[in-house]
Write a protein that holds these residues in place. Structure first.
Motif: not given
Length: 218
Positions: A194-204, A206-218
């Motif tokens: 379940q901790r590994r599941f939490g790590i995977a969810v957090l990384l995913a 963070a990746w989605a948030y960075s993609r969203m920020l990149g699209e907004n800046e573009a």
């Protein structure tokens, strides 16, 4: 991964990256203080203006709150502390570390604003841009390694700490309500999963948030 919240190897890694970060910061600060004398008068005049210190108090307040509120700070300061003597050491060592790593900040900001502000260089890049502008590639490499170790250490520790929090306060209560009982046997494997599941969810996330920020800046 381990079922226990204590990880001495992780603490050792964080201590090493903190030392590297401190050495890099002090080295770049010494380089700026003793290698860029021509920029000091102009920058001092700029830093003395009322507008230059407008955000100083809020930043100091945020920094003070971060020492107790950020997950990775809380984990190292409280969860990993096993003995009372560790607290006695931290009472003087942690403030000393903060003072030492903060010493180069004003010289870096002053020299960077004077030498690179007119060129439109972001303030976040002064630590790298100042040595590069003087041809000191070795000093720039040291600054880069210090920043990379700091960012990597924060990412790893914050992710692991948040995964523990997610497991302890969200996943475990939900599973207990669903009939998961401590008497079912050795649950260490389930806790680790379940901790590994939490790590995977957090990384995913963070990746989605960075993609969203990149699209907004573009």
């Amino acid at each position: 991964a381990r079922a226990t919240e204590h990880n001495r190897g992780l603490v050792l890694a964080m201590a090493l990256e903190s030392g590297l970060k401190l050495v890099a910061m002090l080295a770049v600060g010494a380089f700026v203080a003793f290698g860029l004398p021509d920029a000091a008068p102009v920058a001092t005049a700029q830093a003395s203006s009322p507008a230059a210190g407008g955000g100083f108090v809020p930043l100091m307040l945020l920094g003070a709150l971060a020492m107790a509120i950020l997950p990775h700070q809380f984990h190292v300061g409280f969860v990993e502390g096993r003995e009372e003597r560790h607290l006695h050491t931290a009472r003087w060592l942690f403030p000393l570390y903060l003072v030492l790593i903060a010493l180069p900040v004003l010289p870096l900001a002053i020299a960077g604003e004077a030498a690179l502000g007119a060129l439109g260089v972001p303030a976040d890049l002064y630590v790298l841009a100042l040595p590069l502008s003087e041809g000191a590639e070795g000093m720039a490499l040291l600054a880069f390694l210090g920043g990379l170790s700091a960012a990597t250490g924060m990412l790893i520790l914050a992710t692991l700490t948040l995964s523990v929090m997610i497991g302890n306060h969200w996943l475990t209560p939900l599973r207990l309500r669903g009939g998961w009982r401590a008497g079912e046997g050795d649950l260490r494997g389930a806790v680790v999963r379940q901790r590994r599941f939490g790590i995977a969810v957090l990384l995913a996330a963070a990746w989605a948030y960075s993609r969203m920020l990149g699209e907004n800046e573009a």
